[in-house]
Design a protein around this motif. Structure first.
Motif, PDB file in Angstrom:
ATOM      1  N   GLY A  43      14.921  14.554   1.900  1.00 62.65           N
ATOM      2  CA  GLY A  43      15.624  14.516   0.613  1.00 62.65           C
ATOM      3  C   GLY A  43      16.489  13.303   0.415  1.00 62.65           C
ATOM      4  O   GLY A  43      17.313  13.277  -0.506  1.00 62.65           O
ATOM      5  N   SER A  44      16.329  12.238   1.231  1.00 60.64           N
ATOM      6  CA  SER A  44      17.192  11.063   1.114  1.00 60.64           C
ATOM      7  C   SER A  44      16.804  10.222  -0.103  1.00 60.64           C
ATOM      8  O   SER A  44      15.675  10.293  -0.584  1.00 60.64           O
ATOM      9  CB  SER A  44      17.111  10.218   2.384  1.00 60.64           C
ATOM     10  N   PRO A  45      17.735   9.394  -0.632  1.00 64.92           N
ATOM     11  CA  PRO A  45      17.417   8.523  -1.770  1.00 64.92           C
ATOM     12  C   PRO A  45      16.282   7.561  -1.419  1.00 64.92           C
ATOM     13  O   PRO A  45      16.198   7.057  -0.300  1.00 64.92           O
ATOM     14  CB  PRO A  45      18.736   7.773  -2.013  1.00 64.92           C
ATOM     15  N   LEU A  46      15.416   7.287  -2.393  1.00 63.46           N
ATOM     16  CA  LEU A  46      14.194   6.531  -2.136  1.00 63.46           C
ATOM     17  C   LEU A  46      14.227   5.167  -2.834  1.00 63.46           C
ATOM     18  O   LEU A  46      14.845   4.997  -3.885  1.00 63.46           O
ATOM     19  CB  LEU A  46      12.978   7.314  -2.630  1.00 63.46           C
ATOM     20  N   SER A  47      13.517   4.222  -2.199  1.00 63.39           N
ATOM     21  CA  SER A  47      13.262   2.907  -2.794  1.00 63.39           C
ATOM     22  C   SER A  47      11.760   2.750  -2.910  1.00 63.39           C
ATOM     23  O   SER A  47      11.043   2.819  -1.909  1.00 63.39           O
ATOM     24  CB  SER A  47      13.857   1.797  -1.913  1.00 63.39           C
ATOM     25  N   LEU A  48      11.260   2.527  -4.135  1.00 56.35           N
ATOM     26  CA  LEU A  48       9.825   2.507  -4.370  1.00 56.35           C
ATOM     27  C   LEU A  48       9.437   1.236  -5.124  1.00 56.35           C
ATOM     28  O   LEU A  48      10.035   0.909  -6.153  1.00 56.35           O
ATOM     29  CB  LEU A  48       9.398   3.737  -5.173  1.00 56.35           C
ATOM     30  N   GLY A  49       8.450   0.523  -4.598  1.00 57.72           N
ATOM     31  CA  GLY A  49       7.898  -0.644  -5.276  1.00 57.72           C
ATOM     32  C   GLY A  49       6.434  -0.424  -5.588  1.00 57.72           C
ATOM     33  O   GLY A  49       5.657  -0.030  -4.720  1.00 57.72           O
ATOM     34  N   LEU A  50       6.038  -0.664  -6.837  1.00 54.71           N
ATOM     35  CA  LEU A  50       4.648  -0.501  -7.271  1.00 54.71           C
ATOM     36  C   LEU A  50       4.188  -1.794  -7.931  1.00 54.71           C
ATOM     37  O   LEU A  50       4.723  -2.182  -8.975  1.00 54.71           O
ATOM     38  CB  LEU A  50       4.519   0.663  -8.262  1.00 54.71           C
ATOM     39  N   ASN A  51       3.239  -2.464  -7.318  1.00 52.81           N
ATOM     40  CA  ASN A  51       2.701  -3.697  -7.876  1.00 52.81           C
ATOM     41  C   ASN A  51       1.218  -3.501  -8.148  1.00 52.81           C
ATOM     42  O   ASN A  51       0.396  -3.547  -7.232  1.00 52.81           O
ATOM     43  CB  ASN A  51       2.914  -4.865  -6.911  1.00 52.81           C
ATOM     44  N   PHE A  52       0.889  -3.244  -9.427  1.00 54.56           N
ATOM     45  CA  PHE A  52      -0.499  -3.013  -9.812  1.00 54.56           C
ATOM     46  C   PHE A  52      -0.919  -3.994 -10.896  1.00 54.56           C
ATOM     47  O   PHE A  52      -1.623  -3.642 -11.839  1.00 54.56           O
ATOM     48  CB  PHE A  52      -0.696  -1.571 -10.273  1.00 54.56           C
TER      49      PHE A  52
END
Length: 519
Positions: A159-168
């Motif tokens: 449940g920890s805070p997330l860092s998300l990168g999406l390169n499409f």
């Protein structure tokens, strides 16, 4: 096993003997051959028993070996593991780098790695790369591998805070993947979003709330779908608009919590003032003013006061014209992209009465005359008498800058300077002729009793098109002097890129740690 024991064992081991008995051999010859074969079989069986005993003995001995690193407390091991992640915080999955490699060393480390949530709360997915092998399963369907990776990775973050990168930008994202992203929207604290605009205009797959989002970076700032992620007014603190064209920049809905804003495209002065007025607590701003605006901006009688801004980065020489529009009394960090209009800068500093202690500047001058260029550098540096940290991002004339920094007059006008870093192009003439000016400058700054001693000096040679034999290394006299300065406490490093590696002196070769690809 002792040498005698080993020799004895070797004697007991059978030596294959191949004998071929003709079908026309006599009965006695066949009986003799059968007896010989049985004798060999017995010897092989005895050898196998001996080897199995040796195998068990070695396994028992190795199982009793204690590795001190495995006796560390779990929380200490977890803390060490977290330091293995890249400094920029965006983790591109790879089986040969952290965190995946940490789970492949031994059973204990795997258990620690899988239970350390901080190792799995950041994930950067580039749709243009093969993700099927990242999780150790090359049989996965490429269209499913990103989903499998995302689900497995973030399940370990709990449940920890997330860092998300999406390169499409190079490949379409599947609707199933984007739907999966929506399921984690309540945990995403940082989002890097880069995609094909036509895809999002068609399906708007991320129209959802990101209630805890604090950091957003996107190269599609003109697309309304981007601002859909802000429809619940999250507590956004950092916003990076990486549009390539100025007409692609749109100001997002009012976010009163925004403190850091970066706009990479050229913008108008009108849009700049709109930005400043839209974010009342903005403390850090990076922008690039359109060249045509520099001629139309005149200094107003009463520039607008923005007391919260402490960091300002200007992306081009023309951007200094925007300083006519603002007064920033609490500015501490200033970045100037090139030799700009010094009069504009001086008027702004005088009006704002701010204390610039961190200056980033580019001295983009030709390598013509050392004394002339040194004079220009001195005039610019004298404009910032309160600077303690100086970073020169482009320095074609390195000897001129070193000569300027060595002047007693420079020490007098920059009495607080203690930290210097310089990036210079790697020209063979520059590399091999900088020893004496470098040592002279460092000694003068360390021995000056009227100013604090220089604590840090880092020099990086860039755009390297030379071979390893031409890499920088100080001569014997310069090396002795530099090592003496290092022993006295100076943080001194020279870096040079070559063949995907970074040579550092006085250290060894180290690998580069590049950022994930950002459009």
């Amino acid at each position: 096993m002792s040498a005698s024991g080993q020799a004895s064992s070797e004697l007991e081991r059978p030596h294959p003997q191949h004998s071929f008995i003709s079908s026309h051999a006599s009965l006695q010859e066949q009986r003799d051959a059968l007896a010989a074969a049985k004798s060999q079989i017995m010897l092989y069986k005895k050898c196998i028993v001996t080897l199995e005993e040796e195998e068990n003995r070695l396994e028992t001995s190795l199982s009793q070996v204690k590795y001190p690193v495995l006796d560390l407390p779990v929380d200490v091991t977890s803390h060490i593991f977290l330091h293995c992640l890249p400094a920029h915080g965006r983790v591109a999955p790879s089986p040969i780098s952290a965190p995946l490699i940490l789970a492949q060393i031994c059973r204990h480390w795997r258990e620690v790695a899988l239970s350390t949530c901080g190792l799995w709360n950041s994930l950067y997915i580039d749709g243009g790369t093969d993700l099927s092998t990242a999780m150790g399963d090359g049989t996965l369907d490429p269209s499913y591998s990103a989903q499998h990776l995302l689900r497995t990775w973030f399940s370990r973050a709990k449940g920890s805070p997330l860092s998300l990168g999406l390169n499409f930008r190079r490949k379409w994202a599947s609707p199933a993947l984007l739907a999966l992203v929506k399921s984690y929207a309540g945990q995403v604290q940082r989002l890097d979003l880069h995609y094909r605009p036509e895809q999002f205009r068609k399906v708007r797959p991320l129209r959802t709330s990101f209630p805890v989002l604090q950091h957003l970076a996107t190269s599609n700032s003109s697309d309304e779908a981007v601002w859909d992620v802000l429809n619940a007014c999250p507590p956004l603190r950092e916003l990076r608009l990486l549009a390539e064209e100025s007409h692609n920049v749109m100001i997002p809905p009012l976010v009163t919590s925004l403190t850091q804003l970066e706009i990479s495209a050229e913008i108008s002065s009108r849009l700049l003032l709109q930005v400043l007025n839209s974010f009342p607590v903005l403390s850090s701003l990076k922008f690039c003013l359109r060249d045509s605006e520099s001629l139309s901006i005149t200094e107003p009688t009463t520039p607008t006061l923005y007391p919260h801004i402490s960091s300002l980065s200007l992306g081009s020489g023309a951007s200094t014209s925007a300083l006519h529009l603002v007064t920033l009394p609490n500015l501490h960090f200033l970045k100037l992209a090139s030799f700009s209009d010094r009069d504009d800068v001086q008027k702004f500093l005088s009006r704002s009465a701010c204390v610039i202690d961190h200056l980033v500047i580019s001295f983009d001058c030709d390598e013509l005359d050392v004394e002339e260029d040194a004079g220009d550098v001195f005039e610019w540096l004298a404009t910032f008498p309160t600077v303690s940290v100086l970073a020169i991002t482009a320095c074609p004339n390195l000897p001129a800058v070193l000569s300027c920094l060595a002047l007693p007059a420079t020490a007098a006008v920059l009495p607080r300077l203690a930290d210097v870093s310089i990036c210079a192009p790697a020209r063979p003439a520059t590399i091999h002729n900088c020893d004496d000016p470098l040592v002279e400058m460092l000694r003068s700054r360390r021995d000056n009793a009227e100013s604090p001693a220089l604590r840090r000096f880092h020099l990086k040679f860039t755009t390297v098109n030379i071979n390893v034999s031409q890499m920088w290394g100080p001569g014997a006299l310069a090396q002795s002097a530099l090592m003496t300065l290092v022993a006295e406490g100076l943080d001194f490093v020279v870096k040079m890129a070559c063949g995907g590696m970074i040579q550092t002196w006085p250290q060894e070769y180290i690998e580069e740690d590049p950022l994930p690809y950002f459009p």
